[in-house]
Design a protein around this motif. Sequence first.
Motif, PDB file in Angstrom:
ATOM      1  N   UNK A  87      -5.428  -7.263   3.558  1.00  0.00           N
ATOM      2  CA  UNK A  87      -4.924  -6.727   4.825  1.00  0.00           C
ATOM      3  C   UNK A  87      -5.388  -5.292   5.037  1.00  0.00           C
ATOM      4  N   UNK A  88      -5.362  -4.509   3.959  1.00  0.00           N
ATOM      5  CA  UNK A  88      -5.792  -3.112   4.070  1.00  0.00           C
ATOM      6  C   UNK A  88      -7.215  -3.020   4.586  1.00  0.00           C
ATOM      7  N   UNK A  89      -8.105  -3.821   4.030  1.00  0.00           N
ATOM      8  CA  UNK A  89      -9.504  -3.750   4.442  1.00  0.00           C
ATOM      9  C   UNK A  89      -9.653  -4.125   5.917  1.00  0.00           C
ATOM     10  N   UNK A 101      -5.083   3.410   5.711  1.00  0.00           N
ATOM     11  CA  UNK A 101      -4.574   4.077   4.521  1.00  0.00           C
ATOM     12  C   UNK A 101      -3.064   4.000   4.414  1.00  0.00           C
ATOM     13  N   UNK A 102      -2.379   4.180   5.549  1.00  0.00           N
ATOM     14  CA  UNK A 102      -0.916   4.150   5.504  1.00  0.00           C
ATOM     15  C   UNK A 102      -0.409   2.749   5.189  1.00  0.00           C
ATOM     16  N   UNK A 103      -0.982   1.733   5.851  1.00  0.00           N
ATOM     17  CA  UNK A 103      -0.514   0.371   5.568  1.00  0.00           C
ATOM     18  C   UNK A 103      -0.956  -0.065   4.185  1.00  0.00           C
ATOM     19  N   UNK A 104      -2.123   0.387   3.736  1.00  0.00           N
ATOM     20  CA  UNK A 104      -2.592   0.041   2.391  1.00  0.00           C
ATOM     21  C   UNK A 104      -1.673   0.588   1.314  1.00  0.00           C
ATOM     22  N   UNK A 305      -5.539  -3.974  -3.707  1.00  0.00           N
ATOM     23  CA  UNK A 305      -5.328  -3.068  -2.580  1.00  0.00           C
ATOM     24  C   UNK A 305      -5.511  -1.624  -3.038  1.00  0.00           C
ATOM     25  N   UNK A 306      -4.933  -1.280  -4.188  1.00  0.00           N
ATOM     26  CA  UNK A 306      -5.053   0.074  -4.705  1.00  0.00           C
ATOM     27  C   UNK A 306      -6.503   0.414  -5.026  1.00  0.00           C
ATOM     28  N   UNK A 362       5.795  -6.043   4.801  1.00  0.00           N
ATOM     29  CA  UNK A 362       4.954  -7.208   5.060  1.00  0.00           C
ATOM     30  C   UNK A 362       4.915  -7.522   6.558  1.00  0.00           C
ATOM     31  N   UNK A 363       6.067  -7.426   7.205  1.00  0.00           N
ATOM     32  CA  UNK A 363       6.106  -7.686   8.643  1.00  0.00           C
ATOM     33  C   UNK A 363       5.266  -6.666   9.415  1.00  0.00           C
ATOM     34  N   UNK A 364       5.336  -5.401   9.002  1.00  0.00           N
ATOM     35  CA  UNK A 364       4.522  -4.374   9.659  1.00  0.00           C
ATOM     36  C   UNK A 364       3.047  -4.682   9.485  1.00  0.00           C
ATOM     37  N   UNK A 365       2.683  -5.121   8.284  1.00  0.00           N
ATOM     38  CA  UNK A 365       1.268  -5.431   8.056  1.00  0.00           C
ATOM     39  C   UNK A 365       0.820  -6.606   8.920  1.00  0.00           C
ATOM     40  N   UNK A 366       1.707  -7.616   9.082  1.00  0.00           N
ATOM     41  CA  UNK A 366       1.347  -8.740   9.951  1.00  0.00           C
ATOM     42  C   UNK A 366       1.228  -8.272  11.400  1.00  0.00           C
TER      43      UNK A 366
END
Length: 858
Positions: A87-89, A101-104, A305-306, A362-366
């Motif tokens: 998701x980060x990528x 960067x923030x969501x990662x 992710x890290x 997780x919801x924010x990332x979605x």
Amino acid sequence: MNELSTPPAASEAKITAGKLGTFNGVFTPSILTILGIILFLRLGYVVGNAGLGKALLIIALANLISVLTSISLSAVATNLKVKGGGDYYLISRTLGPEFGGSIGLVLFLAQSVSIAFYCMGFAEVIGTFFPWMHHLTIQLIASGAVVFLFFFAWQGADWAARFQFGVMALLAAALLSFFAGTIRSWDAAILAANWASPENGVPFWALFAIFFPAVTGFTQGVSMSGDLADPGKSIPLGTFWAVGLSIAVYFSVAILFAGVLSNATLSSDSGAMKNVSAVGFLIDAGVIAATLSSAMASLMGAPRILQSLAADKIFSLLTPFAKVNGPAANPRRALLFSSGIAFVTIALGKLNLVASVVSMFFLISYGLLNYATYFEAKTESPFFRPRFKWFSPSLSLLGFFLCLAAMLAIDLKSGAAAIALLFAVYQYLKRTAGPTRWADSSRSHHLQQVRRHLLAAGKEPEHARDWRPHLLVFTQTPEHRIPLLTFSSWIEGGSGFTEAVQIIEGEGAEARAMHKAAHLALTQAIASGHYDMFPLTVSSSNFTQAMGVLLQSSGIGPLRPNTVVLNWMGASVKALSGLGAYTYAKNLKLIFRQHKNLVILSMDDESWIRLLDEPMAGRRIDIWWQGNGTSRLMLLLAYLMTRHKPWDQATLRVLTQSDTLHIEREKEKLNKIMEDVRIDAVAEIIENFEADTIVQQSADAAFVFLPLKIDQYRLLDLTGKSFERSLPRLPVCALVMAAEDIDLDATPEEGLPAQIGRATDELELALKKSAAAEKIAAEKMMLVEKLSSQLSILEEKSVPEKVPPKEGEKLQREIANAESDAEKAHRRAIKAKFKADEAARNIDNLEPELQSKIEPPE
């Protein structure tokens, strides 16, 4: 084996050296996380409290989010080559490093905490078999589970996949045992009774909050993107298979629950699945497998992710975690850190405090993944070409809003906490992030917005209130470039556009080399001064011809230069041409004939340094006023200067001449003008505009605006004489000559649109009057015909000499009056028709002018 602290390309090369396929790299981790502890221990509770009807609605709503996000995920994954980071990528390569960067970072923390969360769940399930266990023993079991899973993760993704195959076998066996037990106990009557929710059931949204974590695992496969042989193919295919199968499982289990056990039993017995299964211990094995598989997925996803974050160098402290090991690029350092966070979380033992916030991450990332896809699609970039064809921007936007709605429904406080943390990291990165190491979609977004707004502005007629300074700045003398660019940024006032131009005279290879060097120098000068302007370097064999073409062709649509800024030829005879004062003046006339305002900066090194050293407080700008278009332009440019910090404390002084008998009247008149145009300025009346008077009055000013005149090929001051008498004795000056009359007090009701509006109203009224006049004229003619017919009938019925004279005379008088009225009505109708035609011609005459304002000629 090497440290990935050098080029990101090298990092990406290692990360993409994956070997996993669709089944073991995406489908398996996703389905194992989705079919977790909620399925075995909480689905019966949801069905029992909601009733089957509402339970199916809860499952449908929760899975709608996963389906919509899967569609967005598939579109992005098939539009670019997905590297490590999941998701980060995808988010960072679309929305930029700040969002990415923030969501990662928060996703890494969320998944690291999730390792502990699932392992504690595993330990608590084990604890149910041994009620005498102490709480500390539960923590030790959870820690042991982390160590056990860590061994597989340390060996790499292949070993983790082998472990997951065993877990999947246990899950499949548990589900088969449940299906076998419930099918043989099926009762349609129980199903019908369980359709409606019980009277004292738990509220709908509370049950939704309990169930929703069940569907928050479908992106686990994306976290393994760096270990996939073909991410673009495997991610959408594996994700949809996992989501589709999980939907079928959840719906079927809910229906089977409702067909074998009452709502009361389901809502009170968390072990209901075990009780109705054909082989009960397989359910215990399934619960254990579900918790361990979810923990394993998080233990595999969090380090990747890290590692991806560290390789992108967004957080300098994380750089050591960019290192990977072995041909499969296993991020062992990041694995150690993730495991450490899991151990600390287990030691704290306060999982319930962070569980809801983890779900929010997780919801924010979605939600961001959906928005990133919508954002990318709406840029309408030629490079947005996803191979996944069942994609729609509207569906991605719907997915984004549904994620926000789910956050509010589940836990408002936890959602607010998660958003606050995300926003804090975003603001930190916005201030500290270095240069972007990849191309995201932000520039495409800006370009699409520019296109949309330019087209919209081009369809609207130009109005005096829309005037902004669009500057074309000729920077021919590098030694005086910085003062000219600085001055241009002042008078632009943060409201217009500036294009800094340099014309290179010459042809061939030498000219091309000079062009490249000149453009680089101009670009560096703009960057070093942080000027909001665009560089433009042009090569031509003839300076004047190049300048003429630039004046006509620069800009696009409604954004075309209206003002040319350059250095005074006294600063350098090469200020605009290389051919001396005559060509300088000739080129100024050419600029003016192209309807461009002229603004010429007069300064030398000494006066410029003195200006920069002068304290900001107490500065004064003098404007020499003649009450014409040039005066109004100078006043507006002086006002725009006061929008910048070096001039925001400056005083504007407007000077005009008058004889001694009318000083107060002229001063009052000038003050009234300043009040009407809403510019604070001090009015000053002087006796004349002679050079000595100008020097005497403005020698102590910080900056001076003077009107310019061009007579033949001479540049003249207010008195019609040479500037050489005043400029050498004055501070930094701007010589101004307006090619347009700027209305500083224009009202919205003025201008071409208003004229056309009034003409349209006049036409409409004229047409109404014309129609009414024609109707009256027609009625009068009908009356004449009617009376004439009556007279004819009377004459036919009687002998002419015996016709009653009074009756015949009366009809003849009425006919004569009617004919007179009809003639007058006809004349009024013709006059009204003429006025209507004239009103129509007025509109026809105005519309070409309006069109020329909307679409300037080439």
